[in-house]
Each structure stands twice: as C-alpha cells, then as structure tokens.
Design an enzyme around this catalytic site. Sequence first.
Site, PDB file in Angstrom:
ATOM      1  N   ASP A  73       1.836   1.540   2.586  1.00  0.00           N
ATOM      2  CA  ASP A  73       3.041   1.773   3.393  1.00  0.00           C
ATOM      3  C   ASP A  73       4.327   1.586   2.581  1.00  0.00           C
ATOM      4  OD1 ASP A  73       2.296  -1.040   3.451  1.00  0.00           O
ATOM      5  OD2 ASP A  73       3.831  -1.345   4.981  1.00  0.00           O
ATOM      6  N   HIS A  74       4.202   1.341   1.267  1.00  0.00           N
ATOM      7  CA  HIS A  74       5.380   1.211   0.396  1.00  0.00           C
ATOM      8  C   HIS A  74       5.386   2.250  -0.734  1.00  0.00           C
ATOM      9  CE1 HIS A  74       6.761  -2.635   2.202  1.00  0.00           C
ATOM     10  NE2 HIS A  74       5.500  -2.604   2.617  1.00  0.00           N
ATOM     11  N   HIS A  90       1.989 -12.130  -1.335  1.00  0.00           N
ATOM     12  CA  HIS A  90       1.612 -11.022  -0.439  1.00  0.00           C
ATOM     13  C   HIS A  90       0.658 -10.093  -1.199  1.00  0.00           C
ATOM     14  CE1 HIS A  90       2.109  -8.078   2.764  1.00  0.00           C
ATOM     15  NE2 HIS A  90       2.424  -7.170   1.869  1.00  0.00           N
ATOM     16  N   HIS A  98      10.071  -4.678   6.439  1.00  0.00           N
ATOM     17  CA  HIS A  98       9.658  -4.359   7.813  1.00  0.00           C
ATOM     18  C   HIS A  98      10.633  -4.881   8.853  1.00  0.00           C
ATOM     19  CE1 HIS A  98       5.501  -2.917   6.988  1.00  0.00           C
ATOM     20  NE2 HIS A  98       5.612  -3.679   5.920  1.00  0.00           N
ATOM     21  N   HIS A 150       5.731  -3.352  -4.203  1.00  0.00           N
ATOM     22  CA  HIS A 150       4.303  -3.676  -4.330  1.00  0.00           C
ATOM     23  C   HIS A 150       3.458  -2.470  -3.960  1.00  0.00           C
ATOM     24  CE1 HIS A 150       5.049  -4.457  -0.073  1.00  0.00           C
ATOM     25  NE2 HIS A 150       3.751  -4.576   0.154  1.00  0.00           N
ATOM     26  N   ASP A 163       7.924  -7.185   1.044  1.00  0.00           N
ATOM     27  CA  ASP A 163       7.161  -7.920   2.054  1.00  0.00           C
ATOM     28  C   ASP A 163       7.015  -9.398   1.687  1.00  0.00           C
ATOM     29  OD1 ASP A 163       6.946  -5.536   3.351  1.00  0.00           O
ATOM     30  OD2 ASP A 163       4.766  -5.354   3.188  1.00  0.00           O
TER      31      ASP A 163
END
Length: 257
Positions: free
Chosen positions: A61-62, A115, A172, A57, A134
């Site tokens: 942070d990805h 998400h 995570h 996605h 996520d």
Amino acid sequence: MSHLVFRVFLCRADNYGVLINDTATGKTVSIDAPDASVIMAELDKSGWSLTHILTTHHHSDHVEGNIALKKRFACTIMGPKSEADLIPAIDQQVGGGDLLSWAGHTIGVMDCPGHTKGHIAYHMPSEAVVFAGDTLFSLGCGRVFEGTMDEMYRSVSQFKKLPKETRLYCGHEYTLSNARFALSVEPGNVNLQERAAEVNERRARHQLTCPSTIGAELAANPFLRTDSPEIRTVLEMNGETDAKVFAELRRRKDVFK
Ligand code: ZN
Ligand code: FE
C-alpha cells in the site's frame, strides 16, 4: 525564492497521498505511491509533473504505484537500502543519516525499524516537516510487524527530539480510532480530550487530520507519553521502563476494539 506547495489526499481506503511541488524548479515529489491513478489525477489537477518518489517502506500500500508512475513520468524513486529488493523500480538506495538534496532542500533520512525492518522516515528541517510513513501516526504508531518492540520504541522516540512546530505527515488516516484508544489509556489528559473532539468534528465533515505537529503529538499521543503517570497507573506499570510501557501500549492497541 523557492516555495513549496503541499497537496494531501486519501488513497485506497485510508492511505495518505502527499505531493509537494517546488514552485522555483517545478520539481514534484510524492511521499510513497499508494495508488498511481489517484496520484496522477492529483498531479493533473495541479499541472505538476512527478520527478521523485520518496519511499518509506516496502508494504504494497506504499509502493503499488511505483511502476505506473515511473512509466509515465520517468521519476526517480528513492527508498530504504535494507529493503531495496522489495521496492519496485527503485533507483536510489538511502539509509539513516543520509542527507538528500531535493530542489535545493536538504532531506535527512531517519532509520525507523519496527513496522518493517528497513522502514525510513524523511525530515526536511528547512520546512519543519517530517514524513513518518507507518512509524508514527497522529495519536498512534504503526504495528510492529518485522522488528522488535524495543526497536519500534526507539524509532518512535526519535520524533520526540524534533522541533515542536514540525509538521507530521503520516501514512494513514487512523486518527479517529487512535483517539479512542488514547482516551482509554489516558482519559484525564485535557489536551487529548480537546484533540479527540477536534478530530471527531473533522472526520464527521470528511476533512483530513493530517498534518499534525510534533508538539500536538507530544501532548496527546500515548506512544510518545510513556512517562505519563496516568498511563502508567492505568496500565499498572509504575516503576517499569519506558520501553516496557511502550510495548504494553502497542500490544493493547493491537487487540483494542
Ligand atoms: Zn505499512
Ligand atoms: Fe501502510
């Protein structure tokens, strides 16, 4: 005979980096790209050259490592077509039901809205492994930012149908706080108690809790256990639909301290 070698490591504060190398072809894939320098260091340690990134996605942070990794390795970046305009340097847009071929392995794409609207997961049945980003975490699930609770319920529920031995890699390392929340809504679940104790021990030794398995999650993850009589009693939601129980669990987790 092709053989896959997995490397799992932490990036940033609590993101998981996952690298998979196919020893027969030398191809190496990164699941998401949370931090280019950490991923490059892991690649260098292993002597691997990155050929692909599978994006789950668009959250920064990805995808933050996409450009730098592409610059160095000219790797092919695949990601969700419905949020392709938000994925830096994306080469190939994929969506639910697509079957990708990577180093001779088939990877199925699962649509997992909730998400984010376009979130996808990657399932490699031949290796019994799934990369959930996520959407599904060990003992928890992702926050619902862009989709609806009903969408997230359906997205998370898809994982229940995978074979129990399937290894679950997620985005995570949240397992410790997820375990505390899970115990608050299903304190009598012996499987969960054992799992929470194991997770406490592992984290105290700075060991990772990834991968989990679908079987272990079915036994302890409240977001897959909306039919549990104990959870329904704690929530005072006997007789409600699974989707409503799921939504209430998610709302409570959002404010859980
Ligand atoms: Zn995210
Ligand atoms: Fe994330």
